[in-house]
Design an enzyme around this catalytic site. Structure first.
Site, mmCIF file in Angstrom:
data_model
loop_
_atom_site.group_PDB
_atom_site.id
_atom_site.type_symbol
_atom_site.label_atom_id
_atom_site.label_comp_id
_atom_site.label_asym_id
_atom_site.label_seq_id
_atom_site.Cartn_x
_atom_site.Cartn_y
_atom_site.Cartn_z
ATOM 1 N N CYS A 1 0.809 -1.226 0.000
ATOM 2 C CA CYS A 1 0.000 0.000 0.000
ATOM 3 C C CYS A 1 0.844 1.279 0.000
ATOM 4 O O CYS A 1 0.353 2.349 -0.340
ATOM 5 C CB CYS A 1 -0.952 0.006 1.191
ATOM 6 S SG CYS A 1 -2.030 -1.437 1.243
ATOM 7 N N HIS B 1 -3.133 7.194 1.619
ATOM 8 C CA HIS B 1 -3.582 5.846 1.321
ATOM 9 C C HIS B 1 -4.757 5.562 2.250
ATOM 10 O O HIS B 1 -4.722 5.921 3.420
ATOM 11 C CB HIS B 1 -2.474 4.825 1.562
ATOM 12 C CG HIS B 1 -3.003 3.429 1.707
ATOM 13 N ND1 HIS B 1 -3.729 2.824 0.701
ATOM 14 C CD2 HIS B 1 -2.975 2.549 2.731
ATOM 15 C CE1 HIS B 1 -4.096 1.627 1.107
ATOM 16 N NE2 HIS B 1 -3.653 1.424 2.340
ATOM 17 N N ASN C 1 -10.057 -0.540 -0.105
ATOM 18 C CA ASN C 1 -8.604 -0.431 -0.046
ATOM 19 C C ASN C 1 -8.036 -0.914 -1.376
ATOM 20 O O ASN C 1 -8.088 -2.097 -1.693
ATOM 21 C CB ASN C 1 -8.079 -1.290 1.116
ATOM 22 C CG ASN C 1 -6.561 -1.218 1.268
ATOM 23 O OD1 ASN C 1 -5.854 -0.719 0.399
ATOM 24 N ND2 ASN C 1 -6.066 -1.725 2.381
#
Length: 328
Positions: free
Chosen positions: A115, A255, A285
């Site tokens: 991520c 993020h 996500n």
């Protein structure tokens, strides 16, 4: 001494057409819309079409970013793709993107920081620009719907498929561009979020498939605790490095794994939530794609004005995390 600063000249994003809602998930696993919303902030996520691969999404996002930047594919010096879900283990997703774009001059490679990948990619692009490169394409692209265990309600509700892209180039203006990036890793916590199978430790086999070692495994509570501990520290680190305080920040581009992480981190640093562009309710996500998608949406919505201070943050498997400060 004249310093070259790198600046984001164009952004782009792509999300597949298929929408998977929390109500759809209620029919697949033992969960509920209210449970998912309350704990994560996610309402829907996008799922790639059959036959669609990571490089396809990356190219779609890249074309938007190149168009905004007024850059032709053949003018690119480098292509960096941040991904943990490439088309295949070898060669890189980036060379697939290079071929599909026709970016003949560019060298291309993948990086793996989960991520946090796009932030790592932005830092590498900055180094290339400072070293004389003129145009670097950074893409975060993830096709996670094929890496989740759709019977594991703790993970399958979280992730979505998407890609985000940034074209980075030089700016002579010392008041604009990327001011600093701060990266960290902690391999002692690698077991908190991983895909254990498919590598040299657990090579692909019937046993690996049967045990679902080729799927995402996560200790959600531990990842949450880690994130809310280290992200405020790295945001303070970034602000301090630039002689800034929380009050100097115009926008946060983050993020987005979980709305509660973002709320907790910004609360600790003293930045109001309304300064952060939120879209995980729509996309879930999307790992490395999350940060450039947020930047693209905020930019196209007119939220980012020239000279605005943009604070960035990301955390992912590794554990890898970081922050950055940019003057738009």
């Amino acid at each position: 001494m004249h310093l070259t600063y790198s600046h984001i000249l164009g952004t782009g994003m792509y999300a597949p057409a298929r929408i998977l809602t929390n109500h759809d998930l209620e029919k697949m696993v033992a969960t509920s819309d209210s449970w998912i919303t309350e704990r994560t902030g996610i309402k829907t996520r996008r799922i790639a079409a059959e036959g669609e691969v990571t490089s396809d999404m990356a190219v779609a996002a890249a074309r938007q970013a190149l168009d905004m930047a007024g850059t032709k594919p053949e003018d690119l010096d480098a292509i960096i793709v941040a991904t943990i879900s490439p088309d295949m283990p070898m060669p890189s997703c980036a060379v697939m993107v290079q071929a599909k774009l026709g970016a003949k001059r560019a060298f291309a490679f993948d990086l793996s920081a989960a991520c946090a990948g796009s932030l790592y990619g932005l830092n590498i692009a900055d180094k290339f620009i400072r070293g004389g490169a003129q145009r670097v394409l950074v893409i975060g692209a993830e096709l996670l719907s094929r890496l989740v265990d759709w019977e594991d309600r703790n993970t399958c509700v979280l992730f979505g498929d998407a890609a985000g892209a940034m074209v980075v180039g030089p700016t002579p203006d010392a008041n604009r561009g990327l001011l600093s990036v701060h990266l960290h890793s902690d391999g002692t916590s690698a077991g908190l979020l991983a895909i254990p199978g498919g590598g040299s430790k657990h090579p692909q086999s019937q046993e690996v498939l049967a045990q679902k070692l080729n799927k995402i495994a996560m200790s959600g509570r531990e990842v949450y605790k880690y994130a809310v501990s280290v992200l405020p520290e790295t945001l303070q680190e970034a602000l301090k490095a630039n002689g800034m305080t929380a009050g100097d920040v115009d926008h946060v581009v983050s993020h987005q794994a979980n709305i509660r992480i973002v709320e907790s981190v910004l609360g600790k640093v003293g930045i109001p939530m309304e300064k952060c562009w939120i879209n995980l309710d729509r996309y879930g996500n999307t790992s490395s794609a999350s940060l450039p998608i947020s930047l693209d949406e905020a930019s196209r919505a007119g939220r980012l004005k020239e000279g605005d201070v943009v604070l960035m943050m990301a955390i992912g498997a590794g554990i890898a995390w970081g922050s950055a400060v940019m003057r738009w």
